[in-house]
Design a protein around this motif. Structure first.
Motif, PDB file in Angstrom:
ATOM      1  N   ALA A 247       0.812  -1.223   0.000  1.00  0.00           N
ATOM      2  CA  ALA A 247       0.000   0.000   0.000  1.00  0.00           C
ATOM      3  C   ALA A 247       0.842   1.268   0.000  1.00  0.00           C
ATOM      4  N   LEU A 248       2.145   1.123   0.143  1.00  0.00           N
ATOM      5  CA  LEU A 248       3.018   2.288   0.279  1.00  0.00           C
ATOM      6  C   LEU A 248       3.337   2.873  -1.098  1.00  0.00           C
ATOM      7  N   ASP A 249       2.749   4.018  -1.393  1.00  0.00           N
ATOM      8  CA  ASP A 249       3.033   4.727  -2.631  1.00  0.00           C
ATOM      9  C   ASP A 249       2.844   6.221  -2.385  1.00  0.00           C
ATOM     10  N   VAL A 250       2.964   7.022  -3.431  1.00  0.00           N
ATOM     11  CA  VAL A 250       2.860   8.471  -3.277  1.00  0.00           C
ATOM     12  C   VAL A 250       1.470   8.871  -2.779  1.00  0.00           C
ATOM     13  N   GLY A 251       0.439   8.217  -3.281  1.00  0.00           N
ATOM     14  CA  GLY A 251      -0.910   8.525  -2.822  1.00  0.00           C
ATOM     15  C   GLY A 251      -1.096   8.241  -1.346  1.00  0.00           C
ATOM     16  N   ALA A 252      -0.504   7.145  -0.870  1.00  0.00           N
ATOM     17  CA  ALA A 252      -0.601   6.799   0.543  1.00  0.00           C
ATOM     18  C   ALA A 252       0.135   7.816   1.406  1.00  0.00           C
ATOM     19  N   ILE A 253       1.237   8.343   0.892  1.00  0.00           N
ATOM     20  CA  ILE A 253       1.977   9.367   1.630  1.00  0.00           C
ATOM     21  C   ILE A 253       1.122  10.627   1.782  1.00  0.00           C
ATOM     22  N   ALA A 254       0.468  11.055   0.691  1.00  0.00           N
ATOM     23  CA  ALA A 254      -0.413  12.224   0.756  1.00  0.00           C
ATOM     24  C   ALA A 254      -1.577  11.975   1.708  1.00  0.00           C
ATOM     25  N   TYR A 255      -2.088  10.759   1.711  1.00  0.00           N
ATOM     26  CA  TYR A 255      -3.193  10.366   2.606  1.00  0.00           C
ATOM     27  C   TYR A 255      -2.794  10.568   4.067  1.00  0.00           C
ATOM     28  N   ASN A 256      -1.635  10.079   4.438  1.00  0.00           N
ATOM     29  CA  ASN A 256      -1.173  10.224   5.820  1.00  0.00           C
ATOM     30  C   ASN A 256      -0.907  11.687   6.164  1.00  0.00           C
ATOM     31  N   LEU A 257      -0.203  12.385   5.264  1.00  0.00           N
ATOM     32  CA  LEU A 257       0.179  13.765   5.574  1.00  0.00           C
ATOM     33  C   LEU A 257      -1.033  14.676   5.709  1.00  0.00           C
ATOM     34  N   SER A 258      -2.094  14.408   4.956  1.00  0.00           N
ATOM     35  CA  SER A 258      -3.293  15.242   5.088  1.00  0.00           C
ATOM     36  C   SER A 258      -3.912  15.089   6.471  1.00  0.00           C
ATOM     37  N   ALA A 259      -4.002  13.853   6.948  1.00  0.00           N
ATOM     38  CA  ALA A 259      -4.588  13.615   8.270  1.00  0.00           C
ATOM     39  C   ALA A 259      -3.684  14.117   9.385  1.00  0.00           C
ATOM     40  N   ALA A 260      -2.393  13.811   9.285  1.00  0.00           N
ATOM     41  CA  ALA A 260      -1.452  14.216  10.331  1.00  0.00           C
ATOM     42  C   ALA A 260      -1.340  15.734  10.419  1.00  0.00           C
ATOM     43  N   THR A 261      -1.305  16.403   9.262  1.00  0.00           N
ATOM     44  CA  THR A 261      -1.167  17.859   9.255  1.00  0.00           C
ATOM     45  C   THR A 261      -2.364  18.535   9.913  1.00  0.00           C
ATOM     46  N   LEU A 262      -3.566  18.152   9.505  1.00  0.00           N
ATOM     47  CA  LEU A 262      -4.761  18.767  10.085  1.00  0.00           C
ATOM     48  C   LEU A 262      -4.885  18.438  11.573  1.00  0.00           C
ATOM     49  N   GLY A 263      -4.552  17.221  11.952  1.00  0.00           N
ATOM     50  CA  GLY A 263      -4.584  16.868  13.367  1.00  0.00           C
ATOM     51  C   GLY A 263      -3.558  17.648  14.163  1.00  0.00           C
ATOM     52  N   ASN A 264      -2.363  17.819  13.612  1.00  0.00           N
ATOM     53  CA  ASN A 264      -1.322  18.593  14.278  1.00  0.00           C
ATOM     54  C   ASN A 264      -1.767  20.034  14.489  1.00  0.00           C
ATOM     55  N   VAL A 265      -2.386  20.629  13.469  1.00  0.00           N
ATOM     56  CA  VAL A 265      -2.850  22.013  13.582  1.00  0.00           C
ATOM     57  C   VAL A 265      -3.884  22.142  14.694  1.00  0.00           C
ATOM     58  N   LEU A 266      -4.844  21.245  14.713  1.00  0.00           N
ATOM     59  CA  LEU A 266      -5.894  21.315  15.739  1.00  0.00           C
ATOM     60  C   LEU A 266      -5.312  21.083  17.133  1.00  0.00           C
ATOM     61  N   GLY A 267      -4.460  20.086  17.280  1.00  0.00           N
ATOM     62  CA  GLY A 267      -3.897  19.785  18.592  1.00  0.00           C
ATOM     63  C   GLY A 267      -3.059  20.919  19.146  1.00  0.00           C
ATOM     64  N   GLY A 268      -2.202  21.504  18.300  1.00  0.00           N
ATOM     65  CA  GLY A 268      -1.329  22.571  18.779  1.00  0.00           C
ATOM     66  C   GLY A 268      -2.048  23.880  18.996  1.00  0.00           C
ATOM     67  N   SER A 269      -2.983  24.217  18.101  1.00  0.00           N
ATOM     68  CA  SER A 269      -3.629  25.517  18.187  1.00  0.00           C
ATOM     69  C   SER A 269      -4.741  25.558  19.226  1.00  0.00           C
ATOM     70  N   LEU A 270      -5.640  24.569  19.184  1.00  0.00           N
ATOM     71  CA  LEU A 270      -6.793  24.591  20.085  1.00  0.00           C
ATOM     72  C   LEU A 270      -6.445  24.140  21.496  1.00  0.00           C
ATOM     73  N   PHE A 271      -5.709  23.047  21.618  1.00  0.00           N
ATOM     74  CA  PHE A 271      -5.494  22.450  22.934  1.00  0.00           C
ATOM     75  C   PHE A 271      -4.252  22.956  23.665  1.00  0.00           C
ATOM     76  N   VAL A 272      -3.418  23.740  22.979  1.00  0.00           N
ATOM     77  CA  VAL A 272      -2.250  24.311  23.659  1.00  0.00           C
ATOM     78  C   VAL A 272      -2.242  25.834  23.512  1.00  0.00           C
ATOM     79  N   ALA A 273      -2.142  26.328  22.292  1.00  0.00           N
ATOM     80  CA  ALA A 273      -1.969  27.765  22.085  1.00  0.00           C
ATOM     81  C   ALA A 273      -3.122  28.585  22.664  1.00  0.00           C
ATOM     82  N   LEU A 274      -4.357  28.263  22.291  1.00  0.00           N
ATOM     83  CA  LEU A 274      -5.493  29.056  22.767  1.00  0.00           C
ATOM     84  C   LEU A 274      -5.708  28.895  24.264  1.00  0.00           C
ATOM     85  N   ASP A 275      -5.528  27.681  24.787  1.00  0.00           N
ATOM     86  CA  ASP A 275      -5.736  27.474  26.218  1.00  0.00           C
ATOM     87  C   ASP A 275      -4.729  28.253  27.047  1.00  0.00           C
ATOM     88  N   TYR A 276      -3.464  28.226  26.646  1.00  0.00           N
ATOM     89  CA  TYR A 276      -2.458  28.944  27.429  1.00  0.00           C
ATOM     90  C   TYR A 276      -2.566  30.454  27.238  1.00  0.00           C
TER      91      TYR A 276
END
Length: 293
Positions: A247-276
């Motif tokens: 399953a490892l190909d360029v499409g799979a890499i984009a699939y992971n990065l889309s989920a990880a990137t959006l999750g990273n943004v939400l986790g860092g901005s909402l649960f750390v930056a705004l709270d502090y």
């Protein structure tokens, strides 16, 4: 008789404060850094981000080297690998570089009206692609260096297996893992801002970063190295028996990065930056304001 001038009163030696910054002082340091990031030219931000992508990639490569030892049991392997991965963030914080996941903290500047949404998004976009460019450059150099062949090919096999394990879970699972990851990463970055010395920075970030790696959370910049490196190792003939390698190909890499990137943004901005920001920088209630139970 002496002819010298009367001696001046010795000025008191400056007091050395070895205590970490308070949470309020740390919040100010974080916000000041966020404002400075928006003042970087596009070229400087991109080059600095390339450094960060390569630095995190070095940490990821260190993880692969350390955890390729088959004699280590699962728990100790994850912990030791997590400690090895910490090298990446140590280089980012101590040498200076633009890291997309850490820049999620700029949301506190947005809340404080110190930067505009356009300025913040411009920084994020430039830095994300700069991180990717730095990681891909490192992947190319590592492939040419023959590093995947170390330990009789165990490093290359692990690179494929690690990448395959990151593209096979559901998108929602990867997204939540991205949220959890960047909560710990941004807390580690705040520790770095609170520290007064290089030693403080290094010691302070070890456990949060080693923890997110050991727990299997998803860091988009780390994955910019792990996934292309796994694909490159696969094309070089490693990891033929790794589960999910097909399953490892360029499409799979984009699939992971889309989920990880959006999750990273939400986790860092909402649960750390705004709270502090709310706890340490949001204007306090005026005495005349009503108190709500």
């Amino acid at each position: 008789m002496g002819t010298g001038r009367p001696g001046r009163a010795a000025s008191p030696a400056p007091r050395l404060n070895i205590n970490a910054l308070t949470p309020v002082e740390t919040e100010k340091a974080v916000e000041d850094a966020g404002v400075a990031k928006t003042r970087l030219t596009g070229r400087r931000a991109f080059v600095s981000a390339m450094f960060a992508g390569a630095f995190i990639g070095f940490g990821a490569l260190f993880f692969l080297i350390v955890t390729a030892d088959p004699a280590m049991t699962w728990g100790p392997k994850r912990f030791v690998g997590g400690l090895a991965f910490c090298m990446g963030l140590v280089l980012v914080l101590c040498c200076g570089a633009e890291l997309f996941t850490g820049n999620s903290l700029m949301v506190s500047d947005l809340a404080a009206h110190k930067v505009t949404l356009r300025q913040m998004l411009r920084n994020w976009i430039i830095v994300w692609f700069g991180n990717l460019a730095g990681a891909l450059l490192l992947v190319s150099l590592v492939a040419l260096a023959g590093t995947m062949g170390l330990a009789d090919g165990a490093v290359g096999d692990l690179a494929v297996a690690t990448a395959a394990a990151k593209v096979t879970p559901g998108w929602g699972t990867l997204f939540v893992r991205g949220i959890l990851c960047n909560v710990l990463v941004c807390l580690a970055v705040r520790i770095g801002f609170a520290a007064r010395s290089v030693a403080d920075k290094v010691l302070g970030i070890l456990l949060p970063i080693a923890g997110f790696v050991a727990m299997g959370f998803e860091h988009c910049v780390a994955n910019m190295f792990f996934l292309p490196m796994g694909l490159a190792a696969k094309l070089m003939g490693f990891g033929a028996g790794a589960a999910g390698a097909g399953a490892l190909d360029v499409g799979a890499i984009a699939y992971n990065l889309s989920a990880a990137t959006l999750g990273n943004v939400l986790g860092g901005s909402l649960f750390v930056a705004l709270d502090y920001w709310y706890l340490n920088a949001k204007p306090a209630r005026k005495p005349s304001d009503p108190v709500l139970d």
